[in-house]
Scaffold this active site. Structure first.
Site, PDB file in Angstrom:
ATOM      1  N   ARG A  68     -37.306  66.458  19.321  1.00 53.84           N
ATOM      2  CA  ARG A  68     -36.980  65.544  18.265  1.00 53.84           C
ATOM      3  C   ARG A  68     -35.722  65.530  17.841  1.00 53.84           C
ATOM      4  O   ARG A  68     -35.056  66.679  17.680  1.00 53.84           O
ATOM      5  CB  ARG A  68     -37.963  65.773  16.890  1.00 53.84           C
ATOM      6  CG  ARG A  68     -37.833  64.820  15.755  1.00 53.84           C
ATOM      7  CD  ARG A  68     -36.864  65.300  14.867  1.00 53.84           C
ATOM      8  NE  ARG A  68     -36.684  64.652  13.566  1.00 53.84           N
ATOM      9  CZ  ARG A  68     -35.950  64.761  12.533  1.00 53.84           C
ATOM     10  NH1 ARG A  68     -34.962  65.582  12.457  1.00 53.84           N
ATOM     11  NH2 ARG A  68     -35.719  64.013  11.469  1.00 53.84           N
ATOM     12  N   VAL A  69     -35.148  64.116  17.618  1.00 56.94           N
ATOM     13  CA  VAL A  69     -33.663  64.153  17.160  1.00 56.94           C
ATOM     14  C   VAL A  69     -33.651  63.333  15.938  1.00 56.94           C
ATOM     15  O   VAL A  69     -34.156  62.111  15.834  1.00 56.94           O
ATOM     16  CB  VAL A  69     -32.761  63.417  18.105  1.00 56.94           C
ATOM     17  CG1 VAL A  69     -31.196  63.208  17.708  1.00 56.94           C
ATOM     18  CG2 VAL A  69     -32.667  64.269  19.448  1.00 56.94           C
ATOM     19  N   GLY A  70     -33.097  63.742  14.937  1.00 59.35           N
ATOM     20  CA  GLY A  70     -33.070  62.948  13.745  1.00 59.35           C
ATOM     21  C   GLY A  70     -31.985  62.038  13.641  1.00 59.35           C
ATOM     22  O   GLY A  70     -31.119  61.554  14.522  1.00 59.35           O
ATOM     23  N   ASP A  71     -31.530  61.812  12.349  1.00 56.79           N
ATOM     24  CA  ASP A  71     -30.419  60.726  12.132  1.00 56.79           C
ATOM     25  C   ASP A  71     -29.061  61.431  12.282  1.00 56.79           C
ATOM     26  O   ASP A  71     -27.776  60.869  12.567  1.00 56.79           O
ATOM     27  CB  ASP A  71     -30.428  60.265  10.608  1.00 56.79           C
ATOM     28  CG  ASP A  71     -30.412  61.325   9.579  1.00 56.79           C
ATOM     29  OD1 ASP A  71     -30.913  62.396   9.912  1.00 56.79           O
ATOM     30  OD2 ASP A  71     -29.762  61.062   8.622  1.00 56.79           O
ATOM     31  N   GLY A 122     -34.771  61.829   8.658  1.00 55.20           N
ATOM     32  CA  GLY A 122     -33.878  61.119   9.571  1.00 55.20           C
ATOM     33  C   GLY A 122     -34.694  59.885  10.130  1.00 55.20           C
ATOM     34  O   GLY A 122     -33.882  58.997  10.414  1.00 55.20           O
ATOM     35  N   GLY A 181     -31.807  63.966   4.364  1.00 58.79           N
ATOM     36  CA  GLY A 181     -33.190  63.344   4.310  1.00 58.79           C
ATOM     37  C   GLY A 181     -34.057  63.420   5.548  1.00 58.79           C
ATOM     38  O   GLY A 181     -33.724  63.569   6.691  1.00 58.79           O
ATOM     39  N   THR A 235     -29.234  69.876   5.628  1.00 60.33           N
ATOM     40  CA  THR A 235     -28.256  69.194   6.407  1.00 60.33           C
ATOM     41  C   THR A 235     -26.913  68.991   5.873  1.00 60.33           C
ATOM     42  O   THR A 235     -26.759  68.703   4.736  1.00 60.33           O
ATOM     43  CB  THR A 235     -28.701  67.629   6.950  1.00 60.33           C
ATOM     44  OG1 THR A 235     -29.930  68.046   7.869  1.00 60.33           O
ATOM     45  CG2 THR A 235     -27.619  67.100   7.754  1.00 60.33           C
TER      46      THR A 235
HETATM   47  N1  ASP Z   1     -31.622  64.357   8.235  1.00 59.46           N
HETATM   48  C1  ASP Z   1     -32.050  65.519   8.948  1.00 59.46           C
HETATM   49  C2  ASP Z   1     -33.047  65.312   9.864  1.00 59.46           C
HETATM   50  O1  ASP Z   1     -33.963  64.268   9.760  1.00 59.46           O
HETATM   51  C3  ASP Z   1     -32.551  66.749   8.035  1.00 59.46           C
HETATM   52  C4  ASP Z   1     -31.983  66.907   6.560  1.00 59.46           C
HETATM   53  O2  ASP Z   1     -31.206  66.180   6.180  1.00 59.46           O
HETATM   54  O3  ASP Z   1     -32.584  67.942   5.934  1.00 59.46           O
HETATM   55  O4  ASP Z   1     -32.913  65.849  10.883  1.00 59.46           O
END
Ligand code: ASP
Length: 337
Positions: free
Chosen positions: A226-229, A252, A250, A198
């Protein structure tokens, strides 16, 4: 002093106090312009942002240019070259935020090459903050973004075929030291797949204004939808032009649970350095469940109004890139576990 006199006094002194404070922060902000970004892949991203910053452009334009650079890559974990979800579909998340707390985001958008620019359009052309899925795509197309094919990149095809053999959903993310060819080599898992990358970047321009952007294909092999941070303001990105800005990478879900980047900025507001603010946010995650924290990675990266920056991660292996007049390099983040 009675209430009337107090109000009168406040009205007279407030502009003076504000002026003093902005003068003080402007005076102290010696290290500008500056751009910092997650991972070693941030080096070319910073270069793209620096072109804007060094020409006295705005931090907002700079972070968009940096994120677009990453989205142009075809063999990575950001943009359409990223890894798909478990249904074999690449869905992208992105957000952007400026020095006036304007912000925009898209989540789960498909077949659009530059989600960060769509996020900026959401910010500038709509009364909303986040558009998702088909609606985000429709908005993008209506605003002139071409619809791409959606075909997987070669490396994504390979990784997906490999994943399908077991189809195990193990959202273990970013344990970068699993297999390394050097301190800053691409971080591959034992099966050869690259799990994340990311791109989050924050910048301060010549005007002392901050902005940030994040772009990602999210966690590889996630559940569709799914949606992350990353596209969530306050989780993957937060900017407060009085204090500083922060971004994350990381797992999320863990970042969302603590409103991670908002927390980092609030720690900086309390007077912590960017590094300590990031450390305290990592501690907040670890404190909740140490055993779980040992199996996951989260890294925070922050910049304050003086142009000071810092990072902290839960695990070893989080690196970040910095570009200013003084330096152009990759730094290794400290870590907790
Ligand atoms: N933070 C991102 C997510 O959870 C993934 C990443 O940082 O690699 O989608």
């Amino acid at each position: 002093m009675n209430r009337r006199k107090f109000l009168h006094f406040s009205a007279l002194t407030a502009p003076l106090l504000t002026a003093t404070r902005s003068f003080a922060s402007g005076f102290e902000a010696a290290n500008r312009p500056i751009v910092i970004s997650t991972w070693d892949s941030g080096m070319p991203v910073n270069a793209a942002a620096w072109k804007v910053l060094s020409a006295k452009g705005s931090a907002l334009d700079a972070v968009e240019a940096g994120a677009r650079h990453m989205e142009d890559r075809i063999d990575c974990c950001v943009g359409l070259g990223g890894y798909p979800d478990r249904d074999g579909i690449v869905t992208l998340d992105s957000c952007i935020m400026d020095h006036q707390s304007n912000c925009g985001a898209v989540a789960g958008i498909e077949k659009i090459k530059h989600p960060v620019s769509v996020a900026r359009k959401v910010m500038e052309k709509t009364p909303h903050v986040i558009l998702v899925g088909a609606g985000a795509q429709q908005f993008a197309v209506e605003n002139g973004f071409p619809l791409e094919s959606g075909e997987l990149s070669e490396s994504a095809k390979k990784a997906y075929a490999e994943w399908l053999k077991k189809s195990e959903y193990k959202p273990v993310i970013n344990i970068e030291n699993k297999k390394q060819n050097g301190p800053f080599a691409p971080q591959f898992f034992d099966d050869g797949t690259l799990n994340h990358d990311t791109m989050g970047l924050v910048a301060m321009d010549m005007n002392n204004d901050l902005s940030g952007a994040v772009t990602t294909s999210g966690m590889a092999f996630k559940i569709h939808g799914r949606v992350g941070d990353s596209p969530i303001i306050g989780a993957g990105l937060f900017v407060d032009n009085e204090v500083g800005a922060a971004t994350s990478s990381g797992l999320g879900e863990e970042v969302i649970r603590i409103c991670g980047t908002h927390l980092v900025v609030e720690f900086m507001r309390q007077g912590y350095s960017p590094e300590l603010a990031c450390k305290k946010a990592c501690e907040r995650i670890v404190k909740r469940n140490l055993e779980k924290a040992k199996t996951l990675q989260v890294g925070f990266l922050a910049l304050n109004k003086k142009g000071q920056y810092g990072a902290y991660a839960i695990q070893k292996g989080f690196v970040f890139s910095v570009k200013s007049e003084k330096e152009n390099q990759i730094h290794q983040s400290k870590y907790l576990v």
